[in-house]
Scaffold this motif. Structure first.
Motif, PDB file in Angstrom:
ATOM      1  N   GLY A 177     -79.832-109.069  28.265  1.00 49.04           N
ATOM      2  CA  GLY A 177     -79.162-107.889  28.794  1.00 49.04           C
ATOM      3  C   GLY A 177     -77.770-107.711  28.223  1.00 49.04           C
ATOM      4  N   LEU A 178     -77.032-108.823  28.067  1.00 52.97           N
ATOM      5  CA  LEU A 178     -75.688-108.747  27.492  1.00 52.97           C
ATOM      6  C   LEU A 178     -75.748-108.316  26.031  1.00 52.97           C
ATOM      7  N   PHE A 179     -76.713-108.861  25.297  1.00 59.45           N
ATOM      8  CA  PHE A 179     -76.869-108.502  23.881  1.00 59.45           C
ATOM      9  C   PHE A 179     -77.161-107.012  23.722  1.00 59.45           C
ATOM     10  N   THR A 180     -78.094-106.492  24.526  1.00 62.50           N
ATOM     11  CA  THR A 180     -78.413-105.064  24.436  1.00 62.50           C
ATOM     12  C   THR A 180     -77.240-104.200  24.890  1.00 62.50           C
ATOM     13  N   SER A 181     -76.443-104.686  25.834  1.00 65.56           N
ATOM     14  CA  SER A 181     -75.259-103.932  26.261  1.00 65.56           C
ATOM     15  C   SER A 181     -74.257-103.813  25.131  1.00 65.56           C
ATOM     16  N   PHE A 182     -74.070-104.901  24.378  1.00 61.47           N
ATOM     17  CA  PHE A 182     -73.170-104.848  23.222  1.00 61.47           C
ATOM     18  C   PHE A 182     -73.673-103.841  22.178  1.00 61.47           C
ATOM     19  N   ILE A 183     -74.981-103.844  21.939  1.00 60.14           N
ATOM     20  CA  ILE A 183     -75.536-102.906  20.960  1.00 60.14           C
ATOM     21  C   ILE A 183     -75.361-101.467  21.431  1.00 60.14           C
ATOM     22  N   LEU A 184     -75.650-101.216  22.705  1.00 64.90           N
ATOM     23  CA  LEU A 184     -75.488 -99.863  23.233  1.00 64.90           C
ATOM     24  C   LEU A 184     -74.035 -99.415  23.203  1.00 64.90           C
ATOM     25  N   ALA A 185     -73.111-100.347  23.492  1.00 66.47           N
ATOM     26  CA  ALA A 185     -71.691-100.009  23.420  1.00 66.47           C
ATOM     27  C   ALA A 185     -71.292 -99.647  21.990  1.00 66.47           C
ATOM     28  N   VAL A 233     -71.220-106.856  33.881  1.00 66.25           N
ATOM     29  CA  VAL A 233     -72.183-107.302  34.891  1.00 66.25           C
ATOM     30  C   VAL A 233     -73.010-108.479  34.381  1.00 66.25           C
ATOM     31  N   TYR A 234     -73.546-108.368  33.178  1.00 62.97           N
ATOM     32  CA  TYR A 234     -74.365-109.453  32.653  1.00 62.97           C
ATOM     33  C   TYR A 234     -73.546-110.711  32.396  1.00 62.97           C
ATOM     34  N   SER A 235     -72.275-110.556  32.074  1.00 59.64           N
ATOM     35  CA  SER A 235     -71.409-111.726  31.903  1.00 59.64           C
ATOM     36  C   SER A 235     -71.275-112.496  33.211  1.00 59.64           C
ATOM     37  N   VAL A 236     -71.187-111.761  34.316  1.00 56.16           N
ATOM     38  CA  VAL A 236     -71.110-112.411  35.629  1.00 56.16           C
ATOM     39  C   VAL A 236     -72.393-113.179  35.926  1.00 56.16           C
TER      40      VAL A 236
END
Length: 232
Positions: free
Chosen positions: A53-61, A113-116
């Motif tokens: 989830g964190l990886f995909t969040s970085f890509i989307l950002a 959120v995913y970092s938490v």
């Protein structure tokens, strides 16, 4: 005098050979044991899912910033009219949090959120018994992330009529993360106190069945509705 009469005379109640009600109660009260109910497996699965989830969040950002710099150029995940990150990113649903003219893309909050949840998973892997209030708050936070991801997915399918591949990956990662978190909350952290039904649910591995059925149903819904356009 027979042995039974002697026991009755002494005021001793003969022990029954089978007591179904007591046996059922003891079965329900049994705590799930084994590797698949322990902290290593559940928090390990949660860690992997949260990392995805964190990886995909970085890509989307990164894709969001790219779209802001060059709005006329297609993004790397713009495959066709259905699989299109640009259409999703340009919708109001992609920027729920707003303060006046300031708008914050959902991907930026996903990073936080995913970092938490990654931090919680790492602490859980260390075998730490978390405070009760913290475990409850974490579970409700996971529930909110789960519901929010499916709300966004439903908006993509039925309102925006476009699917973002990275958003779909994030949705399934959140699903697995929340299911692993729920399992750990019950079997590792011991919440709630009266969890007889939940103990039986996890001890009989019904959660695996529910997880697989849920994911298959969601995938089937996506392919039934958009399959022709996806593979066109």
């Amino acid at each position: 005098m027979s042995r039974q009469n002697t026991a009755d005379t002494a005021g001793i109640k003969p022990k029954r050979a089978f007591e179904p009600q007591q046996s059922t109660t003891l079965c329900a009260n049994r705590e799930p044991k084994g590797f698949f109910h322990g902290h290593i497996w559940n928090y390990g699965v949660m860690l992997v899912a949260a990392t995805v989830g964190l990886f995909t969040s970085f890509i989307l950002a990164a894709e969001t910033l790219k779209l802001a710099r060059t709005p006329d150029k297609p993004l790397s995940c713009d495959v066709n009219s259905v699989l299109s990150c640009s259409d999703v990113a340009k919708s109001w649903q992609a920027e729920i949090i707003r303060f006046g003219d300031l708008r914050f893309p959902n991907a930026f909050f996903g990073i936080a959120v995913y970092s938490v949840f990654i931090t919680v998973a790492v602490v859980g892997l260390c075998g730490v018994k978390l405070p009760r209030w913290f475990s409850i708050c974490t579970w409700f936070g996971g529930l909110f992330a789960f519901c929010y991801s499916y709300w966004l997915a439903s908006q993509s399918m039925f309102a925006i009529k476009a699917l973002c591949p990275w958003c779909m990956a994030m949705m399934f990662a959140t699903t697995i993360m929340f299911m692993a978190l729920s399992h750990a909350t019950v079997t590792v952290q011991g919440i709630p106190q009266n969890r007889n039904v939940l103990n039986m649910y996890y001890r009989m591995h019904y959660d695996w069945m529910a997880d697989m059925v849920w994911i298959v149903v969601v995938l089937t819904l996506i392919f039934v509705k958009e399959g022709a356009a996806i593979f066109a």
